[in-house]
Scaffold this active site. Structure first.
Site, PDB file in Angstrom:
ATOM      1  N   GLY A   1      -6.278  11.597   2.773  1.00 45.15           N
ATOM      2  CA  GLY A   1      -5.137  11.885   4.363  1.00 45.15           C
ATOM      3  C   GLY A   1      -6.626  11.941   5.694  1.00 45.15           C
ATOM      4  O   GLY A   1      -5.559  12.592   6.581  1.00 45.15           O
ATOM      5  N   SER A   2      -7.786  11.525   5.565  1.00 40.91           N
ATOM      6  CA  SER A   2      -8.381  11.449   6.984  1.00 40.91           C
ATOM      7  C   SER A   2      -7.651  11.021   8.111  1.00 40.91           C
ATOM      8  O   SER A   2      -7.866  11.610   9.147  1.00 40.91           O
ATOM      9  CB  SER A   2      -9.796  11.035   6.477  1.00 40.91           C
ATOM     10  OG  SER A   2      -9.553   9.417   6.587  1.00 40.91           O
TER      11      SER A   2
ATOM     12  N   MET B   1       0.432   4.159  -0.615  1.00 36.12           N
ATOM     13  CA  MET B   1       0.163   2.787  -1.879  1.00 36.12           C
ATOM     14  C   MET B   1       1.545   2.079  -2.367  1.00 36.12           C
ATOM     15  O   MET B   1       1.172   1.744  -3.305  1.00 36.12           O
ATOM     16  CB  MET B   1      -0.729   3.315  -2.542  1.00 36.12           C
ATOM     17  CG  MET B   1      -2.372   4.119  -2.076  1.00 36.12           C
ATOM     18  SD  MET B   1      -3.275   3.088  -1.423  1.00 36.12           S
ATOM     19  CE  MET B   1      -4.100   2.023  -2.295  1.00 36.12           C
ATOM     20  N   ARG B   2       2.558   2.107  -1.490  1.00 38.67           N
ATOM     21  CA  ARG B   2       2.834   1.454  -2.146  1.00 38.67           C
ATOM     22  C   ARG B   2       3.916   0.205  -1.224  1.00 38.67           C
ATOM     23  O   ARG B   2       3.866   0.781   0.534  1.00 38.67           O
ATOM     24  CB  ARG B   2       4.467   2.850  -2.249  1.00 38.67           C
ATOM     25  CG  ARG B   2       3.957   3.744  -3.745  1.00 38.67           C
ATOM     26  CD  ARG B   2       5.348   4.123  -3.965  1.00 38.67           C
ATOM     27  NE  ARG B   2       4.482   5.477  -4.760  1.00 38.67           N
ATOM     28  CZ  ARG B   2       4.036   4.806  -6.131  1.00 38.67           C
ATOM     29  NH1 ARG B   2       4.367   4.106  -6.467  1.00 38.67           N
ATOM     30  NH2 ARG B   2       3.431   6.114  -6.928  1.00 38.67           N
TER      31      ARG B   2
ATOM     32  N   ASN C   1       0.862  -0.246   9.949  1.00 34.25           N
ATOM     33  CA  ASN C   1       0.284   0.189   8.546  1.00 34.25           C
ATOM     34  C   ASN C   1      -0.873  -0.099   9.509  1.00 34.25           C
ATOM     35  O   ASN C   1      -0.893  -0.147  10.160  1.00 34.25           O
ATOM     36  CB  ASN C   1       0.704  -0.580   7.195  1.00 34.25           C
ATOM     37  CG  ASN C   1      -0.473  -0.535   6.081  1.00 34.25           C
ATOM     38  OD1 ASN C   1      -0.627   0.718   6.147  1.00 34.25           O
ATOM     39  ND2 ASN C   1      -0.823  -1.548   6.086  1.00 34.25           N
TER      40      ASN C   1
ATOM     41  N   HIS D   1      -5.134  -0.966   7.787  1.00 31.82           N
ATOM     42  CA  HIS D   1      -5.666  -1.388   6.663  1.00 31.82           C
ATOM     43  C   HIS D   1      -6.653  -2.095   7.399  1.00 31.82           C
ATOM     44  O   HIS D   1      -7.409  -2.232   8.248  1.00 31.82           O
ATOM     45  CB  HIS D   1      -5.019  -2.926   5.892  1.00 31.82           C
ATOM     46  CG  HIS D   1      -5.399  -3.442   5.854  1.00 31.82           C
ATOM     47  ND1 HIS D   1      -5.332  -2.894   3.897  1.00 31.82           N
ATOM     48  CD2 HIS D   1      -6.719  -4.925   5.073  1.00 31.82           C
ATOM     49  CE1 HIS D   1      -5.945  -3.758   2.858  1.00 31.82           C
ATOM     50  NE2 HIS D   1      -6.121  -4.532   3.597  1.00 31.82           N
TER      51      HIS D   1
HETATM   52  C1  GRF Z   1      -7.351   4.183   5.209  1.00 35.04           C
HETATM   53  O1  GRF Z   1      -8.671   3.415   4.877  1.00 35.04           O
HETATM   54  C2  GRF Z   1      -6.659   2.730   4.891  1.00 35.04           C
HETATM   55  O2  GRF Z   1      -6.304   2.433   6.324  1.00 35.04           O
HETATM   56  C3  GRF Z   1      -5.812   2.663   3.656  1.00 35.04           C
HETATM   57  O3  GRF Z   1      -6.077   3.325   3.451  1.00 35.04           O
HETATM   58  C4  GRF Z   1      -6.898   4.691   3.185  1.00 35.04           C
HETATM   59  C5  GRF Z   1      -6.644   6.304   3.589  1.00 35.04           C
HETATM   60  O4  GRF Z   1      -7.627   6.558   3.801  1.00 35.04           O
HETATM   61  N1  GRF Z   1      -4.743   1.757   3.462  1.00 35.04           N
HETATM   62  P1  GRF Z   1      -7.215   8.478   4.582  1.00 35.04           P
HETATM   63  O5  GRF Z   1      -6.587   8.971   3.350  1.00 35.04           O
HETATM   64  O6  GRF Z   1      -6.348   8.260   5.692  1.00 35.04           O
HETATM   65  O7  GRF Z   1      -8.526   9.650   4.052  1.00 35.04           O
END
Ligand code: GRF
Length: 193
Positions: A13-14, A91-92, A108, A110
């Site tokens: 969740g950063s 992740m879905r 989203n 990525h």
């Molecule tokens: C990030 O790199 C985002 O781009 C990808 O998943 C990661 C999530 O990181 N979809 P965090 O949980 O927000 O730290």
């Protein structure tokens, strides 16, 4: 009235924290009304508690079927009167009910320059491929995996011999800056419409 924003996350969740801080600082003019997490054990739920942001967690395993899971998500967004959804490490795939109820309202992030390196482990794959640059993409979602109209991209140059961990850190720094600024741009567009 401020847009009501939900973040969907599955992991640490950063990005959620960076969005929450930008909302708190007034850089994103929204009410961060909900964190939804599909993994009741994920660290992002602790971050929401620390930040005082309402959080709801359930997984497809808690539901009778995939359709039931999707339907519960629709009800959740309706109950919290959510205007805009930011997927941040969720992740879905988003199913048809939400794609319809929140058409063009789900973003989203990525960690690659899409369409290159979609799916999981994108940073590691780009690093392994020895590309000279990779980066970050923010896009509206559609029914595919990491497809849908691109809103913003920022390139990150890869130095020869750069360790993967350093590249990951630099990409996350870009993510934490870019996502709040894109959310604010999208929200400003709502106001003009
Ligand atoms: C990030 O790199 C985002 O781009 C990808 O998943 C990661 C999530 O990181 N979809 P965090 O949980 O927000 O730290």
């Amino acid at each position: 009235m401020k847009a009501r924003l939900a973040v969907f996350a599955s992991g640490t969740g950063s990005n959620f924290v960076s969005i929450a801080k930008a909302v708190e600082a007034g850089q994103v003019e929204a009410d961060l009304a909900l964190l939804f997490c599909d993994n009741p054990q994920a660290g992002v739920l602790d971050r929401a508690t620390e930040l005082g942001i309402p959080a709801v967690a359930f997984s497809p395993a808690d539901c009778e079927s995939r359709t039931d899971y999707e339907q519960r998500l629709c009800t959740l967004l309706s109950d919290y009167r959510i205007d805009l959804v930011a997927l941040a490490g969720y992740m879905r795939i988003i199913g048809a009910p939400l794609l319809v109820s929140h058409a063009n309202k789900i973003l989203n992030i990525h960690p690659s320059l899409l369409p290159d390196f979609p799916g999981r482990d994108s940073i590691a794959e780009a690093h392994k491929a020895g590309v000279a640059q990779t980066g970050v993409t923010i896009h509206y979602i559609d029914e595919g995996i990491d497809t849908g109209p691109v809103i913003a991209q920022e390139a990150v140059h890869v130095s020869p011999g750069e360790p993967l961990s350093v590249l990951e850190e630099r990409i996350h720094e870009v993510e934490h800056r870019l996502y709040p600024s894109v959310l604010q741009r999208v929200i400003s567009g709502f106001k003009e419409a």
